[in-house]
Design a protein around this motif. Structure first.
Motif, PDB file in Angstrom:
ATOM      1  N   ALA A  82       0.877  -1.161   0.003  1.00  0.00           N
ATOM      2  CA  ALA A  82      -0.049   0.089  -0.142  1.00  0.00           C
ATOM      3  C   ALA A  82       0.813   1.178   0.061  1.00  0.00           C
ATOM      4  O   ALA A  82       0.518   2.332  -0.470  1.00  0.00           O
ATOM      5  N   ASP A  83       1.936   1.290   0.658  1.00  0.00           N
ATOM      6  CA  ASP A  83       2.791   2.517   0.671  1.00  0.00           C
ATOM      7  C   ASP A  83       3.713   2.515  -0.533  1.00  0.00           C
ATOM      8  O   ASP A  83       4.581   3.351  -0.562  1.00  0.00           O
ATOM      9  N   GLY A  84       3.776   1.468  -1.340  1.00  0.00           N
ATOM     10  CA  GLY A  84       4.563   1.717  -2.436  1.00  0.00           C
ATOM     11  C   GLY A  84       6.177   1.256  -2.238  1.00  0.00           C
ATOM     12  O   GLY A  84       6.786   1.373  -3.282  1.00  0.00           O
ATOM     13  N   LYS A  85       6.397   0.718  -1.073  1.00  0.00           N
ATOM     14  CA  LYS A  85       7.828   0.509  -0.729  1.00  0.00           C
ATOM     15  C   LYS A  85       8.323  -0.578  -1.079  1.00  0.00           C
ATOM     16  O   LYS A  85       9.516  -0.847  -1.213  1.00  0.00           O
ATOM     17  N   VAL A  86       7.405  -1.703  -1.214  1.00  0.00           N
ATOM     18  CA  VAL A  86       7.753  -3.273  -1.344  1.00  0.00           C
ATOM     19  C   VAL A  86       6.938  -3.753  -2.600  1.00  0.00           C
ATOM     20  O   VAL A  86       5.922  -3.532  -2.656  1.00  0.00           O
ATOM     21  N   GLY A  87       7.624  -4.239  -3.423  1.00  0.00           N
ATOM     22  CA  GLY A  87       6.817  -5.060  -4.654  1.00  0.00           C
ATOM     23  C   GLY A  87       7.448  -6.194  -5.014  1.00  0.00           C
ATOM     24  O   GLY A  87       8.518  -6.447  -4.906  1.00  0.00           O
ATOM     25  N   ALA A  88       6.591  -7.127  -5.879  1.00  0.00           N
ATOM     26  CA  ALA A  88       7.027  -8.321  -6.221  1.00  0.00           C
ATOM     27  C   ALA A  88       6.552  -8.631  -7.303  1.00  0.00           C
ATOM     28  O   ALA A  88       5.447  -8.108  -7.848  1.00  0.00           O
ATOM     29  N   LEU A  89       7.366  -9.420  -8.368  1.00  0.00           N
ATOM     30  CA  LEU A  89       6.976  -9.852  -9.705  1.00  0.00           C
ATOM     31  C   LEU A  89       7.120 -11.436  -9.738  1.00  0.00           C
ATOM     32  O   LEU A  89       8.151 -11.837  -9.074  1.00  0.00           O
ATOM     33  N   VAL A  90       6.222 -12.154 -10.153  1.00  0.00           N
ATOM     34  CA  VAL A  90       6.115 -13.625 -10.126  1.00  0.00           C
ATOM     35  C   VAL A  90       5.806 -14.222 -11.679  1.00  0.00           C
ATOM     36  O   VAL A  90       4.949 -13.618 -12.417  1.00  0.00           O
ATOM     37  N   GLU A  91       6.539 -15.560 -11.837  1.00  0.00           N
ATOM     38  CA  GLU A  91       6.130 -16.129 -12.923  1.00  0.00           C
ATOM     39  C   GLU A  91       5.499 -17.336 -12.329  1.00  0.00           C
ATOM     40  O   GLU A  91       6.302 -18.145 -11.762  1.00  0.00           O
ATOM     41  N   VAL A  92       4.297 -17.794 -12.821  1.00  0.00           N
ATOM     42  CA  VAL A  92       3.644 -19.020 -12.225  1.00  0.00           C
ATOM     43  C   VAL A  92       3.273 -19.783 -13.644  1.00  0.00           C
ATOM     44  O   VAL A  92       2.530 -19.237 -14.476  1.00  0.00           O
ATOM     45  N   ASN A  93       3.704 -21.021 -14.000  1.00  0.00           N
ATOM     46  CA  ASN A  93       3.639 -21.936 -15.156  1.00  0.00           C
ATOM     47  C   ASN A  93       2.661 -22.717 -14.952  1.00  0.00           C
ATOM     48  O   ASN A  93       2.396 -23.609 -13.832  1.00  0.00           O
ATOM     49  N   CYS A  94       1.827 -23.424 -15.951  1.00  0.00           N
ATOM     50  CA  CYS A  94       0.920 -24.351 -16.166  1.00  0.00           C
ATOM     51  C   CYS A  94       1.131 -25.033 -17.431  1.00  0.00           C
ATOM     52  O   CYS A  94       1.964 -24.507 -18.290  1.00  0.00           O
ATOM     53  N   GLU A  95       0.356 -26.092 -17.872  1.00  0.00           N
ATOM     54  CA  GLU A  95       0.815 -26.877 -18.938  1.00  0.00           C
ATOM     55  C   GLU A  95       0.041 -26.422 -20.209  1.00  0.00           C
ATOM     56  O   GLU A  95       0.531 -26.450 -21.466  1.00  0.00           O
ATOM     57  N   THR A  96      -1.185 -25.623 -20.010  1.00  0.00           N
ATOM     58  CA  THR A  96      -2.003 -25.276 -21.248  1.00  0.00           C
ATOM     59  C   THR A  96      -2.431 -23.828 -21.219  1.00  0.00           C
ATOM     60  O   THR A  96      -2.553 -23.268 -19.950  1.00  0.00           O
ATOM     61  N   ASP A  97      -2.661 -23.090 -22.180  1.00  0.00           N
ATOM     62  CA  ASP A  97      -3.118 -21.729 -22.272  1.00  0.00           C
ATOM     63  C   ASP A  97      -4.420 -21.875 -21.471  1.00  0.00           C
ATOM     64  O   ASP A  97      -4.880 -20.692 -21.139  1.00  0.00           O
ATOM     65  N   PHE A  98      -5.025 -22.913 -21.760  1.00  0.00           N
ATOM     66  CA  PHE A  98      -6.603 -22.773 -21.202  1.00  0.00           C
ATOM     67  C   PHE A  98      -6.494 -22.532 -19.758  1.00  0.00           C
ATOM     68  O   PHE A  98      -7.333 -21.760 -19.033  1.00  0.00           O
ATOM     69  N   VAL A  99      -5.643 -23.385 -19.166  1.00  0.00           N
ATOM     70  CA  VAL A  99      -5.583 -23.269 -17.660  1.00  0.00           C
ATOM     71  C   VAL A  99      -4.886 -21.989 -17.247  1.00  0.00           C
ATOM     72  O   VAL A  99      -5.221 -21.408 -16.242  1.00  0.00           O
ATOM     73  N   GLY A 100      -4.196 -21.451 -18.100  1.00  0.00           N
ATOM     74  CA  GLY A 100      -3.380 -20.018 -18.241  1.00  0.00           C
ATOM     75  C   GLY A 100      -4.250 -18.972 -17.735  1.00  0.00           C
ATOM     76  O   GLY A 100      -4.108 -18.118 -17.384  1.00  0.00           O
ATOM     77  N   LYS A 101      -5.502 -19.285 -18.455  1.00  0.00           N
ATOM     78  CA  LYS A 101      -6.434 -18.115 -18.474  1.00  0.00           C
ATOM     79  C   LYS A 101      -7.573 -18.248 -17.404  1.00  0.00           C
ATOM     80  O   LYS A 101      -8.543 -17.631 -17.407  1.00  0.00           O
ATOM     81  N   ASP A 102      -7.467 -19.408 -16.797  1.00  0.00           N
ATOM     82  CA  ASP A 102      -8.633 -19.735 -15.732  1.00  0.00           C
ATOM     83  C   ASP A 102      -8.464 -18.619 -14.402  1.00  0.00           C
ATOM     84  O   ASP A 102      -7.227 -18.405 -14.060  1.00  0.00           O
ATOM     85  N   GLU A 103      -9.664 -18.351 -13.992  1.00  0.00           N
ATOM     86  CA  GLU A 103      -9.655 -17.103 -12.891  1.00  0.00           C
ATOM     87  C   GLU A 103      -8.876 -17.556 -11.743  1.00  0.00           C
ATOM     88  O   GLU A 103      -8.117 -16.954 -11.087  1.00  0.00           O
ATOM     89  N   GLY A 104      -9.340 -18.905 -11.348  1.00  0.00           N
ATOM     90  CA  GLY A 104      -8.573 -19.574 -10.237  1.00  0.00           C
ATOM     91  C   GLY A 104      -7.231 -19.315 -10.363  1.00  0.00           C
ATOM     92  O   GLY A 104      -6.042 -19.115  -9.095  1.00  0.00           O
TER      93      GLY A 104
END
Length: 295
Positions: free
Chosen positions: A68-90
């Motif tokens: 919230a204060d803009g002082k800490v941030g993170a970037l992550v990559e999470v992989n899956c097997e298919t593009d279909f799951v990659g678009k899943d809301e969960g």
């Protein structure tokens, strides 16, 4: 001499954008040394260095979270097997929860991140396993970066496939967003010319020297040509030297100076970058390359 395989030809073609036969000939000439073959092709054709984003098959998303204060941030990559799951809301929600867990838990590495509790209570690993059971597809947290700064952290996501995190000192919030967007579009390799790896410079200087020498001009003119090309290369690959995408009349360095800001560091993730593509996805190109090699 090492065997020149169809995949070697296909990979060299993907890296240089040149024809299959040219790539095959270069590999033969360099006895199967792919790196040397790429250099040779660049000397002969004047082609630029390989593009940062290679051909990959890994699916998934990049997600970010900033405190919230803009002082800490993170970037992550999470992989899956298919593009279909990659678009899943969960799945997308899981990636965002992982980014938040990186900010709050400050794990040392991906292994330690697995044991960090998410905002919902369960750990990252427990949440991952539950999602696998629900969606029936394997998924993994591949990598993350976390910035904690006295300035501000800015982020930009291009869709869900490219993400940038910037550690910014000074300047308004919009400057950080603009710089992060610029990085996603122009893909610099570092902030300033002093940070360009010596190996990269040596390679570029060697290639430019060979190209300039073929012009037949005097040695002093060749030296000036090489330095000119090196300076142009440094401007192309460094954040500060690049022309700002939203206003090409100024460099990013001038943008930052005009806004009393500075970039301490940045990281860009491209989904699947550097992950070997599945062989079956190469089928058509490999078959064509094999035919060319036999010819």
């Amino acid at each position: 001499m090492a065997e020149i395989t169809a995949k070697m030809v296909a990979d060299l073609r993907a890296a240089t954008g040149l024809g299959m036969m040219e790539c095959k000939k270069a590999l033969v000439e360099t006895e199967g040394d792919v790196k040397a073959a790429e250099e040779l092709l660049r000397i002969k054709s004047g082609a630029k260095a390989s593009k940062l984003a290679g051909r990959t098959a890994a699916e998934g998303v990049v997600a970010q979270f900033i405190s919230a204060d803009g002082k800490v941030g993170a970037l992550v990559e999470v992989n899956c097997e298919t593009d279909f799951v990659g678009k899943d809301e969960g799945f997308v929600a899981f990636a965002k929860a992982v980014a938040q867990a990186v900010v709050t838990g400050n794990p040392a590495d991906v292994e330690a991140l697995a044991a960090v509790a998410t905002a919902e209570g369960p750990t990252v690993e427990e949440t991952r396993k539950a999602l696998i059971a629900k969606l029936g597809e394997n998924m993994s947290v591949r990598r993350f970066v976390r910035y904690e700064t006295a300035g501000k952290v800015a982020a930009y996501l291009h869709g869900a496939k490219i993400g940038v995190l910037v550690d910014l000192a000074g300047g308004e919030e919009q400057v950080g967003k603009d710089v992060a967007m610029h990085i996603a579009a122009s893909k610099p390799i570092c902030v300033s010319k002093e940070q360009v790896p010596a190996e990269n410079l040596e390679t570029e200087r060697r290639i430019y020297t060979e190209q300039a020498a073929q012009s037949g001009k005097p040695a002093d003119i060749v030296a000036k040509m090489v330095e000119g090309r090196i300076n142009k290369y440094l401007a192309e690959v460094t954040l500060l030297g690049q022309q700002f995408v939203k206003n090409p009349d100024i460099t990013v360095e001038k943008l930052l100076k005009d806004n009393q800001a500075a970039v301490n560091a940045f990281t860009m993730f491209v989904v699947g970058e550097g992950i070997e593509k599945k062989v079956e996805d190469y089928a058509a190109e490999v078959a064509a390359a094999a035919a060319a090699i036999k010819g």
